[in-house]
Design a protein around this motif. Structure first.
Motif, PDB file in Angstrom:
ATOM      1  N   UNK A 109      28.449  26.162   9.210  1.00  0.00           N
ATOM      2  CA  UNK A 109      29.555  26.981   8.719  1.00  0.00           C
ATOM      3  C   UNK A 109      30.879  26.485   9.275  1.00  0.00           C
ATOM      4  N   UNK A 110      30.823  26.097  10.508  1.00  0.00           N
ATOM      5  CA  UNK A 110      32.058  25.694  11.179  1.00  0.00           C
ATOM      6  C   UNK A 110      32.510  24.298  10.769  1.00  0.00           C
ATOM      7  N   UNK A 111      31.682  23.635   9.981  1.00  0.00           N
ATOM      8  CA  UNK A 111      32.105  22.366   9.394  1.00  0.00           C
ATOM      9  C   UNK A 111      33.041  22.630   8.222  1.00  0.00           C
ATOM     10  N   UNK A 112      32.899  23.805   7.654  1.00  0.00           N
ATOM     11  CA  UNK A 112      33.663  24.121   6.453  1.00  0.00           C
ATOM     12  C   UNK A 112      34.770  25.137   6.696  1.00  0.00           C
ATOM     13  N   UNK A 113      34.610  25.931   7.729  1.00  0.00           N
ATOM     14  CA  UNK A 113      35.629  26.933   8.049  1.00  0.00           C
ATOM     15  C   UNK A 113      35.812  26.989   9.558  1.00  0.00           C
ATOM     16  N   UNK A 137      29.037  13.595  -1.349  1.00  0.00           N
ATOM     17  CA  UNK A 137      30.247  13.447  -2.152  1.00  0.00           C
ATOM     18  C   UNK A 137      31.175  14.641  -1.969  1.00  0.00           C
ATOM     19  N   UNK A 138      32.412  14.440  -2.345  1.00  0.00           N
ATOM     20  CA  UNK A 138      33.386  15.524  -2.258  1.00  0.00           C
ATOM     21  C   UNK A 138      32.908  16.695  -3.085  1.00  0.00           C
ATOM     22  N   UNK A 139      32.280  16.375  -4.186  1.00  0.00           N
ATOM     23  CA  UNK A 139      31.809  17.421  -5.078  1.00  0.00           C
ATOM     24  C   UNK A 139      30.710  18.240  -4.414  1.00  0.00           C
ATOM     25  N   UNK A 140      29.767  17.536  -3.816  1.00  0.00           N
ATOM     26  CA  UNK A 140      28.690  18.234  -3.127  1.00  0.00           C
ATOM     27  C   UNK A 140      29.243  19.070  -1.972  1.00  0.00           C
ATOM     28  N   UNK A 141      30.234  18.536  -1.311  1.00  0.00           N
ATOM     29  CA  UNK A 141      30.815  19.285  -0.197  1.00  0.00           C
ATOM     30  C   UNK A 141      31.501  20.550  -0.690  1.00  0.00           C
ATOM     31  N   UNK A 142      32.153  20.392  -1.822  1.00  0.00           N
ATOM     32  CA  UNK A 142      32.768  21.576  -2.406  1.00  0.00           C
ATOM     33  C   UNK A 142      31.682  22.594  -2.742  1.00  0.00           C
ATOM     34  N   UNK A 143      30.594  22.066  -3.228  1.00  0.00           N
ATOM     35  CA  UNK A 143      29.473  22.930  -3.599  1.00  0.00           C
ATOM     36  C   UNK A 143      28.919  23.657  -2.369  1.00  0.00           C
TER      37      UNK A 143
END
Lengths: 218, 218, 218, 218
Positions: C56-60, C13-19
């Motif tokens: 890490x590179x999935x998020x940044x 979920x978007x929430x988990x991804x934010x987490x």
DNA sequence: CATGAATGAGCCTTCATTCAT
DNA sequence: AATGAATGAAGGCTCATTCAT
């Protein structure tokens, strides 16, 4: 590691540096006979040359430049040898010309595979100036070769172009799906047909075609 | 995204599954016209197909198998069309035969590029059984084509082999070092020489050579 | 490895991804308190977060973007808290204003060090659009903060600029050559002089100077 | 290459060696005005100095030590010049003192950037004994400067500390995110506010504050 | 003293493939 | 069947430092 037995620890003179550069090219060449470009890492080349990875980058800016240099070398060698052979044999028939052009063809697998690379991968990540230099140099060499062929320059160049295309094509053909059940290999030549013979036949045909009535006094 | 109209629900029936597989191939095909194999990522293919990355692996075990399937497809298509054309035109001269073989050649760049792949990269990372299947299938197809050619089977197969080699060779030649200073491009054909014409010439020459006195009643 | 005890294996979920993104930021933050930017590798961050490097590179997109995000977060937090404090305390004197601005200053070392980074290294290798977004966002936040300060907007902004400069300056001062023989540390404050007190004094002086006769009804 | 006129022979005497060391520092200094620490390689310094890379390591053990020496030099120079100016002007007001301290501030960007380095990167990879020596030497110099200021030693030292912090802070502020859309640049001073003016204002305020009633006969 | 070729740990990043959901 | 987050090996390359000459 490498085959070079003794070697100065540090390449000081221009000559030694050339030698070191050559060591690297030789190492790459050894690996190249058994490994595809993508599978062949700079790490391996370094190990094979008995050098550190960073050292490679002292002599070649990128992996592509290393292999372009290798191609250049092989091309030079072939052009030189072939020009000499024209001089020596002075062939007058398509068969004779084809024979010169195909002389030692069986040892040229590395060159043929490098030529395949040229159109595939070498063009990228090479400094434009280097690419240009490669072309200039090649052109000059080819002109020399053309000068020794018993045809008008345009015709001779066309012959070389056909040779180039055929070389690559038959090389690729010979590599297609190796290890496949030979029984079912149909496109692949049957046992009694040798690829090389076909290649030769084709070249003779095309030389004959192009050369018809164009023989010049060399 | 892509041309596939509807968002893919679940492919239940065999037919739907075939359709899904086809979607993927079509997506890969579209990208393939503009992108090299190395630059073309599975991610891109998935996006272009409007599917998730993982879904691709439901239909193809590896990237290589996906492209082998694409090659297979193109090959089939070409063989079929060419066999039909032989049937339709019944060519009797080398020129005629060459003309049939080169029919629509200008639209076959993707196929030619796939053939280059075959000898370069597709051979690796494909399950042997799949490779074998590919070969078996291809052989069968080729036999059908050979049957429509006005030569003895052996001769016909040789012609096809030459066509194959030349196809690859000229394709590679046409791709070598684009963007290089045209002034110095010597190996590369001059403006007024079209590569395709040379290719055609060569094929005619070789067909003529092989066909000499071997015409058979089809 | 990490401190986060239980965690879904995959962030759906978007929430988990934010987490998950937050997990990474928290890991980077933990390392950041003890390590300099150059010494802090993405490898370490991954390990600390209990994730693979690639994740890490999935998020940044880059290391720089990761740290810019961290800075952004800390800045937001501080601005928010400070704006709230202005609302709550409604300070009317330079001392009061300075006290609000310096509230919790002792916990802001990571933020101060990140601010130093901003002018040094973060500006490079960040997509221009992201840099712009960062600035826009920051400006908006600052405007909100300025709105809660008992000065005209221009004056308030000047105060913040001075705060910014002083913050960085004293931070750097406090870091200069740690571990050096304290006996000879002269530029460095003597035992009985606390850096923080000096910082506070300076801020009060500058606020007093800028605020002279400019108090507005908020 | 550089400004050094002659190619360096061997530095035999202590004087020659000092000169060589100076050549290196001058080279580093020239590059430092345009390049960040991370971007500035030892290779570049060597080339700029007209020396070999290895030679640098004859005079400085590490890159950090080289830049620490450069900082030390600039600091000396500034302290000397400022002490002289105090002697010459004998300022009695905070404005006068601030004016002396900010004299030639516009030419001190390299020094300010080096000071930023000190707290960021120079502290690592420097032999402790060298760090200590740097501090001892600096302290001694500062004592001399303090002696020329019209305040009690403690107060004078506090003034210098504030100057130090502000110097770094405003330097960093002036470097933050250059090239960003100026429209949205809020933290960054507006067109009509010059950073230097703010810096001066702040220094005057702080000097005034500290100096209140502490003027001494120098 | 001076050189600069050689080193190699370490960097950031990519991407085909896997697997929990 | 479908997803897409997660993986992690491997890649090419850099550069402060060393050391044979």
């Amino acid at each position: 590691m490498s085959s070079t037995s003794a070697r100065p620890a540090r390449a000081r003179s221009a000559e030694e540096k050339h030698q070191r550069r050559d060591d690297i090219l030789r190492a790459a060449e050894r690996l190249w006979t058994t490994t595809s470009y993508a599978e062949l890492s700079m790490n391996q080349v370094a190990r094979e040359a008995g050098l550190a990875k960073g050292t490679l980058y002292l002599y070649f800016d990128t992996k592509e430049e290393l292999f372009l240099a290798l191609l250049s070398e092989h091309l030079h060698r072939w052009i030189s040898a072939t020009a000499d052979l024209f001089l020596e044999r002075q062939p007058r028939t398509p068969e004779g010309v084809a024979a010169v052009l195909l002389h030692h063809a069986e040892h040229l697998t590395p060159l043929r595979r490098l030529l395949v690379l040229l159109g595939t991968v070498l063009e990228r990540n090479v400094r434009p100036e280097l690419a240009l230099e490669f072309r200039r140099d090649l052109d000059q060499q080819l002109r020399r070769l053309v000068g020794h062929m018993p045809y008008a320059p345009d015709t001779a160049m066309r012959v070389l172009r056909h040779l180039y295309a055929m070389t690559i094509g038959w090389q690729q053909l010979s590599e297609s799906l190796p290890g496949t059940d030979p029984v079912t290999a149909q496109l692949r030549a049957p046992q009694d047909t040798d690829l090389y013979g076909e290649f030769e036949l084709a070249l003779r045909a095309i030389v004959g075609q192009l050369a018809a009535g164009t023989l010049v006094a060399s």
